[in-house]
Design a protein around this motif. Structure first.
Motif, PDB file in Angstrom:
ATOM      1  N   ILE A 291      39.246   7.719  46.144  1.00  0.00           N
ATOM      2  CA  ILE A 291      38.266   7.079  45.272  1.00  0.00           C
ATOM      3  C   ILE A 291      37.303   6.265  46.124  1.00  0.00           C
ATOM      4  O   ILE A 291      37.722   5.450  46.956  1.00  0.00           O
ATOM      5  N   ALA A 292      36.026   6.506  45.959  1.00  0.00           N
ATOM      6  CA  ALA A 292      35.000   5.868  46.781  1.00  0.00           C
ATOM      7  C   ALA A 292      34.843   4.391  46.415  1.00  0.00           C
ATOM      8  O   ALA A 292      35.095   3.999  45.272  1.00  0.00           O
ATOM      9  N   PRO A 293      34.415   3.567  47.369  1.00  0.00           N
ATOM     10  CA  PRO A 293      34.165   2.157  47.074  1.00  0.00           C
ATOM     11  C   PRO A 293      33.174   2.005  45.920  1.00  0.00           C
ATOM     12  O   PRO A 293      32.160   2.704  45.863  1.00  0.00           O
ATOM     13  N   GLY A 294      33.497   1.123  44.982  1.00  0.00           N
ATOM     14  CA  GLY A 294      32.619   0.873  43.843  1.00  0.00           C
ATOM     15  C   GLY A 294      32.867   1.767  42.651  1.00  0.00           C
ATOM     16  O   GLY A 294      32.372   1.501  41.551  1.00  0.00           O
ATOM     17  N   ALA A 295      33.639   2.830  42.819  1.00  0.00           N
ATOM     18  CA  ALA A 295      33.910   3.743  41.703  1.00  0.00           C
ATOM     19  C   ALA A 295      34.865   3.086  40.704  1.00  0.00           C
ATOM     20  O   ALA A 295      35.737   2.311  41.071  1.00  0.00           O
ATOM     21  N   VAL A 296      34.705   3.431  39.433  1.00  0.00           N
ATOM     22  CA  VAL A 296      35.547   2.881  38.370  1.00  0.00           C
ATOM     23  C   VAL A 296      36.777   3.765  38.191  1.00  0.00           C
ATOM     24  O   VAL A 296      36.663   4.967  37.954  1.00  0.00           O
ATOM     25  N   LEU A 297      37.965   3.152  38.328  1.00  0.00           N
ATOM     26  CA  LEU A 297      39.216   3.882  38.102  1.00  0.00           C
ATOM     27  C   LEU A 297      39.575   3.881  36.621  1.00  0.00           C
ATOM     28  O   LEU A 297      39.962   4.912  36.067  1.00  0.00           O
ATOM     29  N   LEU A 298      39.473   2.701  35.993  1.00  0.00           N
ATOM     30  CA  LEU A 298      39.810   2.555  34.586  1.00  0.00           C
ATOM     31  C   LEU A 298      38.693   1.781  33.903  1.00  0.00           C
ATOM     32  O   LEU A 298      38.248   0.749  34.409  1.00  0.00           O
ATOM     33  N   GLU A 299      38.263   2.281  32.755  1.00  0.00           N
ATOM     34  CA  GLU A 299      37.163   1.640  32.031  1.00  0.00           C
ATOM     35  C   GLU A 299      37.693   0.997  30.762  1.00  0.00           C
ATOM     36  O   GLU A 299      38.332   1.659  29.929  1.00  0.00           O
ATOM     37  N   LYS A 300      37.439  -0.276  30.604  1.00  0.00           N
ATOM     38  CA  LYS A 300      37.959  -1.026  29.462  1.00  0.00           C
ATOM     39  C   LYS A 300      37.496  -0.406  28.142  1.00  0.00           C
ATOM     40  O   LYS A 300      36.339  -0.033  27.978  1.00  0.00           O
ATOM     41  N   GLY A 301      38.464  -0.285  27.198  1.00  0.00           N
ATOM     42  CA  GLY A 301      38.153   0.210  25.866  1.00  0.00           C
ATOM     43  C   GLY A 301      38.274   1.706  25.694  1.00  0.00           C
ATOM     44  O   GLY A 301      38.317   2.204  24.565  1.00  0.00           O
ATOM     45  N   THR A 302      38.335   2.445  26.812  1.00  0.00           N
ATOM     46  CA  THR A 302      38.476   3.898  26.710  1.00  0.00           C
ATOM     47  C   THR A 302      39.964   4.257  26.647  1.00  0.00           C
ATOM     48  O   THR A 302      40.816   3.473  27.038  1.00  0.00           O
ATOM     49  N   PRO A 303      40.280   5.455  26.145  1.00  0.00           N
ATOM     50  CA  PRO A 303      41.696   5.854  26.086  1.00  0.00           C
ATOM     51  C   PRO A 303      42.308   5.925  27.493  1.00  0.00           C
ATOM     52  O   PRO A 303      41.654   6.360  28.445  1.00  0.00           O
ATOM     53  N   GLY A 304      43.553   5.467  27.624  1.00  0.00           N
ATOM     54  CA  GLY A 304      44.238   5.550  28.912  1.00  0.00           C
ATOM     55  C   GLY A 304      44.471   6.994  29.309  1.00  0.00           C
ATOM     56  O   GLY A 304      44.778   7.839  28.477  1.00  0.00           O
ATOM     57  N   THR A 305      44.307   7.275  30.599  1.00  0.00           N
ATOM     58  CA  THR A 305      44.420   8.659  31.069  1.00  0.00           C
ATOM     59  C   THR A 305      45.631   8.912  31.948  1.00  0.00           C
ATOM     60  O   THR A 305      45.889  10.045  32.319  1.00  0.00           O
ATOM     61  N   GLY A 306      46.369   7.844  32.302  1.00  0.00           N
ATOM     62  CA  GLY A 306      47.537   8.063  33.143  1.00  0.00           C
ATOM     63  C   GLY A 306      47.733   6.956  34.159  1.00  0.00           C
ATOM     64  O   GLY A 306      47.112   5.887  34.091  1.00  0.00           O
ATOM     65  N   LEU A 307      48.593   7.250  35.125  1.00  0.00           N
ATOM     66  CA  LEU A 307      49.053   6.265  36.099  1.00  0.00           C
ATOM     67  C   LEU A 307      48.355   6.445  37.448  1.00  0.00           C
ATOM     68  O   LEU A 307      48.202   7.569  37.929  1.00  0.00           O
ATOM     69  N   PHE A 308      47.950   5.312  38.069  1.00  0.00           N
ATOM     70  CA  PHE A 308      47.470   5.298  39.446  1.00  0.00           C
ATOM     71  C   PHE A 308      48.435   4.440  40.265  1.00  0.00           C
ATOM     72  O   PHE A 308      48.726   3.302  39.887  1.00  0.00           O
ATOM     73  N   VAL A 309      48.909   4.981  41.396  1.00  0.00           N
ATOM     74  CA  VAL A 309      49.741   4.222  42.329  1.00  0.00           C
ATOM     75  C   VAL A 309      48.946   4.092  43.629  1.00  0.00           C
ATOM     76  O   VAL A 309      48.639   5.099  44.276  1.00  0.00           O
ATOM     77  N   LEU A 310      48.601   2.879  44.000  1.00  0.00           N
ATOM     78  CA  LEU A 310      47.754   2.657  45.167  1.00  0.00           C
ATOM     79  C   LEU A 310      48.562   2.813  46.454  1.00  0.00           C
ATOM     80  O   LEU A 310      49.631   2.227  46.604  1.00  0.00           O
ATOM     81  N   MET A 311      48.043   3.609  47.394  1.00  0.00           N
ATOM     82  CA  MET A 311      48.685   3.805  48.690  1.00  0.00           C
ATOM     83  C   MET A 311      47.895   3.150  49.818  1.00  0.00           C
ATOM     84  O   MET A 311      48.469   2.568  50.727  1.00  0.00           O
ATOM     85  N   ASP A 312      46.571   3.276  49.792  1.00  0.00           N
ATOM     86  CA  ASP A 312      45.696   2.644  50.784  1.00  0.00           C
ATOM     87  C   ASP A 312      44.477   2.093  50.060  1.00  0.00           C
ATOM     88  O   ASP A 312      44.019   2.662  49.072  1.00  0.00           O
ATOM     89  N   GLY A 313      43.935   0.983  50.599  1.00  0.00           N
ATOM     90  CA  GLY A 313      42.746   0.400  50.000  1.00  0.00           C
ATOM     91  C   GLY A 313      43.101  -0.605  48.920  1.00  0.00           C
ATOM     92  O   GLY A 313      44.266  -0.911  48.683  1.00  0.00           O
TER      93      GLY A 313
END
Length: 399
Positions: A291-313
């Motif tokens: 995921i590039a710097p500044g990109a949105v992983l999760l957007e408030k109010g939208t349906p949840g799409t799943g799990l993110f587990v951070l490894m680096d960054g």
């Protein structure tokens, strides 16, 4: 009057019907559309009487059977209801009833007749009919699900090839890890694992795999390919020849780097009771994403799409998408987001944006739902822990 079909005992709430007239009474109540009373009486019948009633009903016209089917459903005799409806052309409903009763093989066949191949394959998996599931997945072109079946069938090379086509290196490593030393292709598997781990930046882990292979048998120690690969990795790390023995001893006992994601995934509370095999199956579902710097992983109010587990960054968590939104937290390697969306249909509660370039494992909600459908014991453990954790949060907020 006491003893009459459909009569009520004073204050008891029970239908007092002589045993010899009970079957006739149920049929009569169904014909009169007194479904609740018919359900109560059916529940009070003995197992032999219920079986006789179902057997007799199976010989009746479809319209008469329908009324009794509703009685059986309300009484939670899902298997009886499924068998009464089977053959009437409502295969999707029949399949759901079979699944509710735990008869997954019958459910799978009914789903196939209903044209719901994906649900059929999942039911075949749940029934342990993995070859049937594999055939259905193959017809659907569902390569990831095919690979999961192949792993469970003990066919790691075929699974690894599919994961290679899908570009899922970590899953390919896990599949090849199931190859035993006595397998004629064991050395091939070890070399491929080493190459993959090294390319992903886990050279220490690759060395550990090689050391384990070299200690497994005289035949492995005699394989020039393993020795050559070991030498390549040591040179890559800039180590002197005289340090080789020490390095190998250390790498044999070294744990796999946490950054490969498996240990991070395993540490999530709702997965805390999964068996090793169930945990490995879940890990193979995960996909590495950049995921590039500044990109949105999760957007408030939208349906949840799943799990993110951070490894680096790292990522920043904000109260909303506005420019002046309050900064709530910064998360880094080992932390996770979106786990609630795996088991609960709810909107995202915060805005999450990548602070730096992020490497993460992602498990989509649809993939996780399939995992739950095909891993019954794991599903029960996950839901129990989720409920306990949720109750704990509620208690913490109320004190």
């Amino acid at each position: 009057m006491a003893g009459m079909a459909g009569g009520q005992g004073e204050g008891s709430g029970r239908i007092n019907t002589p045993a010899e007239g009970a079957l006739r009474a149920v049929r009569s109540l169904v014909e009169q559309e007194q479904t609740d009373q018919a359900t109560q009486l059916y529940e009070e019948l003995g197992a032999v009487q219920r079986e006789r009633l179902r057997r007799e009903a199976a010989q009746r016209p479809v319209k008469e059977r329908r009324g009794l089917v509703e009685v059986l459903r309300r009484a939670r005799d899902f298997l009886g209801a499924a068998r009464l409806m089977d053959g009437d052309g409502e295969d999707a409903t029949v399949a759901d009833l079979y699944a509710q009763s735990g008869q997954y093989l019958e459910a799978a066949e009914a789903y196939l007749r209903a044209g719901e191949a994906e649900r059929a394959a999942a039911a075949f998996e749940r029934a342990g009919a993995l070859e049937r599931a594999l055939d259905v997945y193959r017809n659907l072109g569902a390569r990831e699900s095919m690979a999961q079946c192949l792993v469970r069938l003990g066919r790691p090379f075929e699974a690894a090839e599919l994961y290679r086509q899908l570009g899922q290196a970590h899953a390919e490593v896990e599949a090849l890890g199931g190859v035993k030393p006595e397998d004629s292709r064991y050395v091939e598997a070890v070399l491929r694992i080493s190459t993959l781990l090294d390319s992903e930046g886990f050279t220490h882990r690759a060395l550990a795999v090689l050391a384990d292979a070299l200690s497994s048998s005289e035949e492995a120690r005699a394989e020039p390919g393993l020795v050559t690969e070991k030498a390549r990795l040591l040179r890559r790390m800039g180590m002197e020849a005289e340090a080789e023995a020490m390095l190998l001893r250390r790498s044999v006992g070294a744990a796999a780097p946490a950054a490969n994601g498996y240990r991070f995934l395993k540490a999530i509370p709702i997965f805390g009771e999964l068996s090793l095999e169930d945990m490995k199956d879940l890990y193979r579902l995960a996909r590495q994403v950049i995921i590039a710097p500044g990109a949105v992983l999760l957007e408030k109010g939208t349906p949840g799409t799943g799990l993110f587990v951070l490894m680096d960054g790292s990522v920043d968590v904000y109260s909303g998408p506005e420019d002046d939104a309050r900064h709530l937290n910064t998360l880094g390697p080992g932390q996770y987001l979106g786990e609630i969306s795996l088991v609960q249909d709810a909107p995202v509660s915060a805005q999450v944006r990548a602070r730096t370039q992020v490497r993460a494992l992602r498990i989509s909600r649809s993939d996780f739902e399939h995992y739950l459908d095909t891993h019954e014991a794991a599903a029960l453990r996950i839901y129990r822990l989720f409920t306990q954790n949720l109750a704990g949060r509620v208690r913490a907020l109320s004190t």
